[in-house]
Design a protein around this motif. Structure first.
Motif, PDB file in Angstrom:
ATOM      1  N   UNK A  71       0.801  -1.224   0.000  1.00 38.36           N
ATOM      2  CA  UNK A  71       0.000   0.000   0.000  1.00 38.36           C
ATOM      3  C   UNK A  71       0.834   1.275   0.000  1.00 38.36           C
ATOM      4  N   UNK A  72       2.127   1.162  -0.161  1.00 45.27           N
ATOM      5  CA  UNK A  72       2.975   2.353  -0.133  1.00 45.27           C
ATOM      6  C   UNK A  72       2.706   3.205  -1.368  1.00 45.27           C
ATOM      7  N   UNK A  73       2.366   4.456  -1.138  1.00 44.70           N
ATOM      8  CA  UNK A  73       2.052   5.363  -2.242  1.00 44.70           C
ATOM      9  C   UNK A  73       3.305   6.114  -2.674  1.00 44.70           C
ATOM     10  N   UNK A  74       3.295   6.546  -3.932  1.00 47.53           N
ATOM     11  CA  UNK A  74       4.411   7.335  -4.443  1.00 47.53           C
ATOM     12  C   UNK A  74       4.196   8.808  -4.099  1.00 47.53           C
ATOM     13  N   UNK A  75       5.054   9.668  -4.621  1.00 46.47           N
ATOM     14  CA  UNK A  75       4.982  11.092  -4.289  1.00 46.47           C
ATOM     15  C   UNK A  75       3.708  11.766  -4.803  1.00 46.47           C
ATOM     16  N   UNK A  76       3.004  11.107  -5.717  1.00 42.41           N
ATOM     17  CA  UNK A  76       1.738  11.656  -6.228  1.00 42.41           C
ATOM     18  C   UNK A  76       0.533  11.024  -5.539  1.00 42.41           C
ATOM     19  N   UNK A  77       0.789  10.221  -4.507  1.00 39.07           N
ATOM     20  CA  UNK A  77      -0.305   9.605  -3.753  1.00 39.07           C
ATOM     21  C   UNK A  77      -0.911   8.385  -4.416  1.00 39.07           C
ATOM     22  N   UNK A  80       0.160   1.026  -5.732  1.00 41.82           N
ATOM     23  CA  UNK A  80       0.374   0.021  -6.778  1.00 41.82           C
ATOM     24  C   UNK A  80      -0.915  -0.613  -7.299  1.00 41.82           C
ATOM     25  N   UNK A  81      -1.868  -0.895  -6.421  1.00 43.35           N
ATOM     26  CA  UNK A  81      -3.108  -1.541  -6.855  1.00 43.35           C
ATOM     27  C   UNK A  81      -3.887  -0.656  -7.817  1.00 43.35           C
ATOM     28  N   UNK A  82      -4.006   0.613  -7.523  1.00 44.79           N
ATOM     29  CA  UNK A  82      -4.711   1.519  -8.425  1.00 44.79           C
ATOM     30  C   UNK A  82      -3.989   1.624  -9.765  1.00 44.79           C
ATOM     31  N   UNK A  83      -2.655   1.626  -9.731  1.00 53.97           N
ATOM     32  CA  UNK A  83      -1.886   1.663 -10.981  1.00 53.97           C
ATOM     33  C   UNK A  83      -2.140   0.440 -11.833  1.00 53.97           C
ATOM     34  N   UNK A  84      -2.217  -0.725 -11.202  1.00 57.59           N
ATOM     35  CA  UNK A  84      -2.482  -1.962 -11.946  1.00 57.59           C
ATOM     36  C   UNK A  84      -3.895  -1.962 -12.530  1.00 57.59           C
ATOM     37  N   UNK A  85      -4.854  -1.440 -11.777  1.00 55.77           N
ATOM     38  CA  UNK A  85      -6.229  -1.341 -12.291  1.00 55.77           C
ATOM     39  C   UNK A  85      -6.246  -0.390 -13.490  1.00 55.77           C
ATOM     40  N   UNK A 100      -2.856  -8.772   0.088  1.00 54.68           N
ATOM     41  CA  UNK A 100      -3.478  -7.939   1.111  1.00 54.68           C
ATOM     42  C   UNK A 100      -3.543  -6.456   0.807  1.00 54.68           C
ATOM     43  N   UNK A 101      -3.361  -6.063  -0.453  1.00 57.67           N
ATOM     44  CA  UNK A 101      -3.423  -4.642  -0.807  1.00 57.67           C
ATOM     45  C   UNK A 101      -4.797  -4.065  -0.483  1.00 57.67           C
ATOM     46  N   UNK A 102      -4.797  -2.849   0.025  1.00 60.23           N
ATOM     47  CA  UNK A 102      -6.023  -2.136   0.385  1.00 60.23           C
ATOM     48  C   UNK A 102      -6.579  -1.438  -0.847  1.00 60.23           C
ATOM     49  N   UNK A 103      -7.774  -1.818  -1.311  1.00 61.09           N
ATOM     50  CA  UNK A 103      -8.352  -1.202  -2.507  1.00 61.09           C
ATOM     51  C   UNK A 103      -8.743   0.264  -2.309  1.00 61.09           C
ATOM     52  N   UNK A 104      -8.662   0.744  -1.064  1.00 62.83           N
ATOM     53  CA  UNK A 104      -9.003   2.143  -0.794  1.00 62.83           C
ATOM     54  C   UNK A 104      -7.764   2.990  -0.510  1.00 62.83           C
ATOM     55  N   UNK A 105      -6.584   2.425  -0.749  1.00 62.59           N
ATOM     56  CA  UNK A 105      -5.331   3.147  -0.526  1.00 62.59           C
ATOM     57  C   UNK A 105      -5.029   4.050  -1.724  1.00 62.59           C
ATOM     58  N   UNK A 106      -4.452   5.205  -1.424  1.00 59.65           N
ATOM     59  CA  UNK A 106      -4.009   6.122  -2.484  1.00 59.65           C
ATOM     60  C   UNK A 106      -5.135   6.961  -3.041  1.00 59.65           C
ATOM     61  N   UNK A 107      -4.751   7.781  -4.006  1.00 59.82           N
ATOM     62  CA  UNK A 107      -5.721   8.656  -4.672  1.00 59.82           C
ATOM     63  C   UNK A 107      -5.356   8.796  -6.137  1.00 59.82           C
TER      64      UNK A 107
END
Length: 130
Positions: A71-77, A80-85, A100-107
């Protein structure tokens, strides 16, 4: 802050390239030898983020098996899971969810991204039935 020695920068560059190109076995060997599994580049992208974004499920699995922060986000928030989607990398999405990635992590979140692109099939993975 001083710059790292040239050899260290070159090694880091090679390791990030391994993640981008999906060289799972070599990447795993470097992590096993002491390269930090959550190493980040100057944009805050981890090895896992690069492997996920470029569609390399075996590299994602190798990194998560070695403790990569899913769930670690990059400098733009971005997570990884959102990027893959966003990239439509279904196997990577499954590997991250299994880890175990959180589907609500990041923006935006992975859930928001799946909805934005009409990926109802991925939403079933990301949002468990109530």
């Amino acid at each position: 802050m001083s710059e790292p020695p040239t050899e260290v920068s070159e090694l880091a560059g090679r390791v990030f390239d391994m993640a981008r190109h999906g060289d799972a076995d070599t990447l795993a060997a470097y992590v096993d030898a002491g390269v930090p599994v959550n190493l980040t580049n100057d944009a805050g992208d981890t090895l896992l983020m690069l492997a996920a974004y470029h569609g390399h499920a075996p590299a994602v699995r190798a990194l998560t098996a070695r403790g990569a922060d899913v769930d670690r986000v990059n400098d733009r928030g971005q997570a990884p899971l959102a990027g893959a989607v966003f990239k439509g990398e279904d196997d990577v999405v499954r590997a991250l969810v299994d880890a175990g990635a959180d589907p609500l992590s990041g923006h935006p979140t992975a859930v928001d991204t799946a909805r934005m692109f009409g990926r109802e099939d991925l939403l079933t993975l990301l949002v468990p039935p109530m």
